[in-house]
Design a protein around this motif. Structure first.
Motif, PDB file in Angstrom:
ATOM      1  N   GLY A   1      53.697  40.767  51.393  1.00 62.16           N
ATOM      2  CA  GLY A   1      53.125  40.262  50.146  1.00 62.16           C
ATOM      3  C   GLY A   1      51.612  40.083  50.186  1.00 62.16           C
ATOM      4  O   GLY A   1      50.888  40.597  49.316  1.00 62.16           O
ATOM      5  N   PRO A   2      51.078  39.357  51.169  1.00 61.51           N
ATOM      6  CA  PRO A   2      49.632  39.155  51.237  1.00 61.51           C
ATOM      7  C   PRO A   2      48.850  40.463  51.347  1.00 61.51           C
ATOM      8  O   PRO A   2      47.783  40.614  50.738  1.00 61.51           O
ATOM      9  CB  PRO A   2      49.458  38.307  52.496  1.00 61.51           C
ATOM     10  N   LYS A   3      49.378  41.416  52.117  1.00 67.73           N
ATOM     11  CA  LYS A   3      48.690  42.698  52.283  1.00 67.73           C
ATOM     12  C   LYS A   3      48.650  43.463  50.962  1.00 67.73           C
ATOM     13  O   LYS A   3      47.624  44.039  50.595  1.00 67.73           O
ATOM     14  CB  LYS A   3      49.398  43.535  53.351  1.00 67.73           C
ATOM     15  N   LEU A   4      49.774  43.464  50.252  1.00 61.02           N
ATOM     16  CA  LEU A   4      49.824  44.153  48.960  1.00 61.02           C
ATOM     17  C   LEU A   4      48.891  43.504  47.945  1.00 61.02           C
ATOM     18  O   LEU A   4      48.245  44.191  47.150  1.00 61.02           O
ATOM     19  CB  LEU A   4      51.264  44.164  48.429  1.00 61.02           C
ATOM     20  N   PHE A   5      48.816  42.170  47.987  1.00 58.69           N
ATOM     21  CA  PHE A   5      47.929  41.480  47.054  1.00 58.69           C
ATOM     22  C   PHE A   5      46.472  41.845  47.329  1.00 58.69           C
ATOM     23  O   PHE A   5      45.692  42.071  46.400  1.00 58.69           O
ATOM     24  CB  PHE A   5      48.115  39.966  47.157  1.00 58.69           C
ATOM     25  N   ARG A   6      46.096  41.926  48.604  1.00 59.18           N
ATOM     26  CA  ARG A   6      44.714  42.281  48.931  1.00 59.18           C
ATOM     27  C   ARG A   6      44.392  43.698  48.494  1.00 59.18           C
ATOM     28  O   ARG A   6      43.290  43.979  48.019  1.00 59.18           O
ATOM     29  CB  ARG A   6      44.476  42.103  50.436  1.00 59.18           C
TER      30      ARG A   6
ATOM     31  N   ILE B   1      41.946  47.486  43.092  1.00 56.39           N
ATOM     32  CA  ILE B   1      42.285  48.419  42.004  1.00 56.39           C
ATOM     33  C   ILE B   1      42.237  47.651  40.684  1.00 56.39           C
ATOM     34  O   ILE B   1      43.128  46.838  40.406  1.00 56.39           O
ATOM     35  CB  ILE B   1      43.688  49.019  42.221  1.00 56.39           C
ATOM     36  N   PRO B   2      41.195  47.859  39.857  1.00 53.34           N
ATOM     37  CA  PRO B   2      40.965  47.023  38.659  1.00 53.34           C
ATOM     38  C   PRO B   2      42.193  46.765  37.799  1.00 53.34           C
ATOM     39  O   PRO B   2      42.518  45.618  37.513  1.00 53.34           O
ATOM     40  CB  PRO B   2      39.895  47.814  37.902  1.00 53.34           C
ATOM     41  N   LEU B   3      42.899  47.808  37.347  1.00 54.50           N
ATOM     42  CA  LEU B   3      44.032  47.596  36.448  1.00 54.50           C
ATOM     43  C   LEU B   3      45.167  46.867  37.143  1.00 54.50           C
ATOM     44  O   LEU B   3      45.816  45.989  36.568  1.00 54.50           O
ATOM     45  CB  LEU B   3      44.520  48.950  35.911  1.00 54.50           C
ATOM     46  N   VAL B   4      45.408  47.210  38.380  1.00 53.49           N
ATOM     47  CA  VAL B   4      46.465  46.549  39.153  1.00 53.49           C
ATOM     48  C   VAL B   4      46.080  45.103  39.448  1.00 53.49           C
ATOM     49  O   VAL B   4      46.925  44.202  39.434  1.00 53.49           O
ATOM     50  CB  VAL B   4      46.739  47.310  40.462  1.00 53.49           C
ATOM     51  N   ARG B   5      44.785  44.863  39.698  1.00 54.45           N
ATOM     52  CA  ARG B   5      44.322  43.517  40.013  1.00 54.45           C
ATOM     53  C   ARG B   5      44.636  42.546  38.894  1.00 54.45           C
ATOM     54  O   ARG B   5      45.107  41.424  39.137  1.00 54.45           O
ATOM     55  CB  ARG B   5      42.813  43.527  40.281  1.00 54.45           C
ATOM     56  N   GLU B   6      44.395  42.950  37.652  1.00 52.97           N
ATOM     57  CA  GLU B   6      44.651  42.057  36.517  1.00 52.97           C
ATOM     58  C   GLU B   6      46.124  41.678  36.425  1.00 52.97           C
ATOM     59  O   GLU B   6      46.470  40.516  36.210  1.00 52.97           O
ATOM     60  CB  GLU B   6      44.190  42.732  35.221  1.00 52.97           C
TER      61      GLU B   6
ATOM     62  N   ALA C   1      50.626  36.314  39.908  1.00 55.34           N
ATOM     63  CA  ALA C   1      50.417  35.364  41.005  1.00 55.34           C
ATOM     64  C   ALA C   1      50.013  33.991  40.498  1.00 55.34           C
ATOM     65  O   ALA C   1      50.458  32.970  41.033  1.00 55.34           O
ATOM     66  CB  ALA C   1      49.348  35.901  41.951  1.00 55.34           C
ATOM     67  N   LYS C   2      49.181  33.950  39.468  1.00 57.79           N
ATOM     68  CA  LYS C   2      48.714  32.663  38.970  1.00 57.79           C
ATOM     69  C   LYS C   2      49.847  31.835  38.406  1.00 57.79           C
ATOM     70  O   LYS C   2      49.804  30.596  38.461  1.00 57.79           O
ATOM     71  CB  LYS C   2      47.635  32.851  37.902  1.00 57.79           C
ATOM     72  N   ARG C   3      50.887  32.480  37.900  1.00 60.86           N
ATOM     73  CA  ARG C   3      52.000  31.760  37.287  1.00 60.86           C
ATOM     74  C   ARG C   3      53.141  31.507  38.262  1.00 60.86           C
ATOM     75  O   ARG C   3      54.148  30.923  37.891  1.00 60.86           O
ATOM     76  CB  ARG C   3      52.490  32.540  36.055  1.00 60.86           C
ATOM     77  N   THR C   4      52.976  31.962  39.503  1.00 54.84           N
ATOM     78  CA  THR C   4      54.037  31.762  40.500  1.00 54.84           C
ATOM     79  C   THR C   4      53.469  31.059  41.738  1.00 54.84           C
ATOM     80  O   THR C   4      53.397  29.844  41.785  1.00 54.84           O
ATOM     81  CB  THR C   4      54.687  33.112  40.865  1.00 54.84           C
TER      82      THR C   4
ATOM     83  N   LEU D   1      43.813  32.656  46.498  1.00 52.57           N
ATOM     84  CA  LEU D   1      45.151  33.114  46.846  1.00 52.57           C
ATOM     85  C   LEU D   1      45.163  33.903  48.158  1.00 52.57           C
ATOM     86  O   LEU D   1      46.070  33.716  48.969  1.00 52.57           O
ATOM     87  CB  LEU D   1      45.767  33.935  45.713  1.00 52.57           C
ATOM     88  N   PRO D   2      44.189  34.781  48.398  1.00 56.58           N
ATOM     89  CA  PRO D   2      44.157  35.407  49.727  1.00 56.58           C
ATOM     90  C   PRO D   2      44.060  34.384  50.853  1.00 56.58           C
ATOM     91  O   PRO D   2      44.644  34.563  51.917  1.00 56.58           O
ATOM     92  CB  PRO D   2      42.907  36.288  49.661  1.00 56.58           C
ATOM     93  N   TYR D   3      43.336  33.296  50.614  1.00 59.87           N
ATOM     94  CA  TYR D   3      43.259  32.226  51.606  1.00 59.87           C
ATOM     95  C   TYR D   3      44.653  31.677  51.887  1.00 59.87           C
ATOM     96  O   TYR D   3      45.081  31.552  53.036  1.00 59.87           O
ATOM     97  CB  TYR D   3      42.344  31.110  51.100  1.00 59.87           C
ATOM     98  N   LEU D   4      45.397  31.368  50.825  1.00 57.73           N
ATOM     99  CA  LEU D   4      46.744  30.835  51.002  1.00 57.73           C
ATOM    100  C   LEU D   4      47.670  31.874  51.621  1.00 57.73           C
ATOM    101  O   LEU D   4      48.557  31.550  52.393  1.00 57.73           O
ATOM    102  CB  LEU D   4      47.300  30.371  49.658  1.00 57.73           C
ATOM    103  N   SER D   5      47.439  33.144  51.280  1.00 58.60           N
ATOM    104  CA  SER D   5      48.255  34.209  51.849  1.00 58.60           C
ATOM    105  C   SER D   5      48.069  34.287  53.352  1.00 58.60           C
ATOM    106  O   SER D   5      49.032  34.442  54.106  1.00 58.60           O
ATOM    107  CB  SER D   5      47.887  35.555  51.210  1.00 58.60           C
ATOM    108  N   ARG D   6      46.831  34.181  53.800  1.00 54.97           N
ATOM    109  CA  ARG D   6      46.585  34.214  55.242  1.00 54.97           C
ATOM    110  C   ARG D   6      47.205  33.010  55.932  1.00 54.97           C
ATOM    111  O   ARG D   6      47.731  33.113  57.031  1.00 54.97           O
ATOM    112  CB  ARG D   6      45.075  34.287  55.499  1.00 54.97           C
ATOM    113  N   ARG D   7      47.144  31.863  55.256  1.00 53.83           N
ATOM    114  CA  ARG D   7      47.784  30.690  55.840  1.00 53.83           C
ATOM    115  C   ARG D   7      49.305  30.899  55.914  1.00 53.83           C
ATOM    116  O   ARG D   7      49.952  30.468  56.854  1.00 53.83           O
ATOM    117  CB  ARG D   7      47.481  29.444  55.010  1.00 53.83           C
ATOM    118  N   LEU D   8      49.848  31.565  54.900  1.00 58.17           N
ATOM    119  CA  LEU D   8      51.286  31.818  54.888  1.00 58.17           C
ATOM    120  C   LEU D   8      51.663  32.762  56.021  1.00 58.17           C
ATOM    121  O   LEU D   8      52.669  32.569  56.705  1.00 58.17           O
ATOM    122  CB  LEU D   8      51.702  32.408  53.541  1.00 58.17           C
ATOM    123  N   GLU D   9      50.820  33.800  56.245  1.00 55.47           N
ATOM    124  CA  GLU D   9      51.069  34.726  57.339  1.00 55.47           C
ATOM    125  C   GLU D   9      51.049  33.998  58.683  1.00 55.47           C
ATOM    126  O   GLU D   9      51.876  34.234  59.552  1.00 55.47           O
ATOM    127  CB  GLU D   9      50.005  35.826  57.349  1.00 55.47           C
TER     128      GLU D   9
END
Length: 470
Positions: free
Chosen positions: A83-88, A93-98, A104-107, A433-441
């Motif tokens: 998950g964290p890798k895919l999010f990064r 990728i602009p369209l995918v990022r949005e 992510a913001k709602r979950t 969120l990447p910060y939290l993702s790294r903590r999750l990893e």
């Protein structure tokens, strides 16, 4: 927080029946078979930690359903691993990022963060305050390579220090009972901290730290020369600016624990700030990680420095947040792991250090924050407090858990009359969120208590005749 008791596996006796399984990722940890008994047993000093009714009575059902869904997702290894890798990747990728940020913001972001700005944290802070729970504001943003290209590192560190200082003013103006958290690596280059820590750990750690504390008064950075020494002192000045703001506005500052390779220098900086600002009251906190083999020496350094330099120490006590990554780094670099060899050793150190801290709160005017998701530790500390002259509501005594997890623990401690707090990260989603993702990893074991949380959320939904199919 790096270090809000995330190494929390084990010893939740009386809360659920614990069955262990082995994970190559996190070692021995609980399976998801639970039996919450709803009672806390005799000798718990009125602390009831698993009451869903008073914890969630003001939480919308939609939020409970979201929490169940998110925490269940964290139990799946592929989500944690990929998950964290895919999010990064999505952020590039602009369209995918949005789309990724929208979901992510709602979950995950909504579950574990207070908002993208301090203003967005206000509704949460109001709810927590109504429940008698304080906020620990943490600006959880890590520098990215792109930002380092656009601006010199010193500008990034100055900006972070200013943002954290502004959060102190925010906490003071809004009247919320609050702490503000700071990571020293956010205000000084971590490579400089690592070089300094390496010098401090060469030989007797406590002796080296005490000598370095004396040398700091002459502006001598430990183990550093030239540009590195200049950068270290600049970072110390940024930290001083933050602590001075907290001192002026009477907002407690928590100096967080970080990776082992940086921690000796961080301990030095934290005690230097306590020596300066904790003369009259314990306001600046350092952090003790009891999963470190060197934890006893670090605690003695703080206690002896407080006695010799006549200040009141303040300490946040955690088990530790980097267990998996520390062991991997040690194996890769060919040195002995700094982490205790067994879970029981960590528990023994945590219990022993907690008792010593309580004695110092009672006898020497120290301050203690026990940041843990371990229910057994919470009950044990509460029982120990009852044997002292420390009032439950003493401003020098706090308990804390991470926002999004362990809600029944936090509310249970508050309901029992103790000062309780929630660690609330905030920042722009693309960065926080990447910060939290790294903590999750790094801290998949942090969520070993998630099955208990899921059961508590589900129990409340059953009372409302709303049982999510998840």
């Amino acid at each position: 927080m790096a270090g809000v008791g995330r190494y929390c596996g084990g010893r939740l006796a009386g809360s659920y029946s614990r069955v262990l399984k082995y994970s190559s990722r996190a070692g021995w940890r609980p399976m998801h078979t639970l039996q919450v008994d709803g009672g806390d047993g005799e000798g718990s000093q009125g602390v009831k930690l698993f009451n869903s009714s008073w914890t969630f009575d003001d939480v919308p059902s939609s939020q409970l359903v979201r929490s169940v869904a998110v925490l269940k997702m964290t139990q799946y290894e592929p989500v944690v691993k990929y998950g964290p890798k895919l999010f990064r990747i999505a952020q590039s990728i602009p369209l995918v990022r949005e789309s990724a940020n929208f979901v992510a913001k709602r979950t995950f972001f909504k579950q574990f963060c207070g908002g993208e700005t301090l203003e967005e944290c206000v509704p949460l802070a109001d709810r927590l305050q109504h429940k008698g729970v304080a906020c620990i504001y943490d600006y959880s943003v890590e520098a990215s390579p792109e930002k380092k290209v656009l601006a010199p590192p010193s500008a990034s560190y100055d900006r972070t220090a200013q943002i954290i200082s502004n959060s102190i003013g925010f906490a003071h103006r809004h009247g919320h009972r609050a702490f503000v958290c700071v990571k020293v690596s956010g205000v000084v280059d971590d490579s400089v901290l690592e070089k300094s820590s390496s010098a401090l750990m060469a030989g007797n750690l406590k002796t080296n730290l005490k000598q370095a504390l004396k040398n700091l008064k002459s502006k001598n950075a430990p183990g550093l020369t030239g540009k590195d020494a200049t950068e270290f002192m600049a970072g110390l000045n940024r930290l001083d600016m933050i602590c001075q703001a907290g001192h002026q506005l009477d907002v407690p500052i928590l100096i967080d624990a970080e990776q082992y390779s940086l921690q000796a220098a961080i301990d030095l900086c934290a005690v230097a700030m306590q020596e300066r600002y904790n003369k009259d009251k314990p306001l600046i906190y350092s952090t003790l990680q009891s999963y470190l083999k060197t934890a006893p020496a670090r605690l003695e350094f703080l206690r002896e420095s407080a006695s010799e330099d006549n200040f009141k120490y303040a300490l946040k006590h955690v088990r530790g947040a980097y267990m998996v990554s520390e062991r991997k780094i040690a194996e890769k670099k060919g040195y002995s792991s700094p982490i205790c060899d067994s879970e029981s050793h960590t528990h023994q150190q945590y219990d022993s250090h907690s008792r010593q801290m309580l004695r110092d709160v009672s006898e020497k005017g120290a301050a203690a924050m026990f940041a843990t998701h371990n229910a057994s530790s919470l009950r044990s500390i509460a029982k120990e407090i009852s044997r002292t002259n420390i009032p439950k509501s003493s401003p020098r005594l706090h308990f804390a858990q991470l926002y999004g997890m362990g809600d029944t623990l936090t509310m249970g401690m508050a309901k029992a009359g103790f000062n309780a707090a929630k660690y609330v990260p905030y920042g722009p989603i693309s960065e926080a969120l990447p910060y939290l993702s790294r903590r999750l990893e790094e801290n998949n074991n942090a969520l070993s208590g998630a099955p208990v949380d899921i059961q508590m959320f589900t129990e409340e939904l059953k009372k409302r005749d709303l049982i999510p199919i998840l």
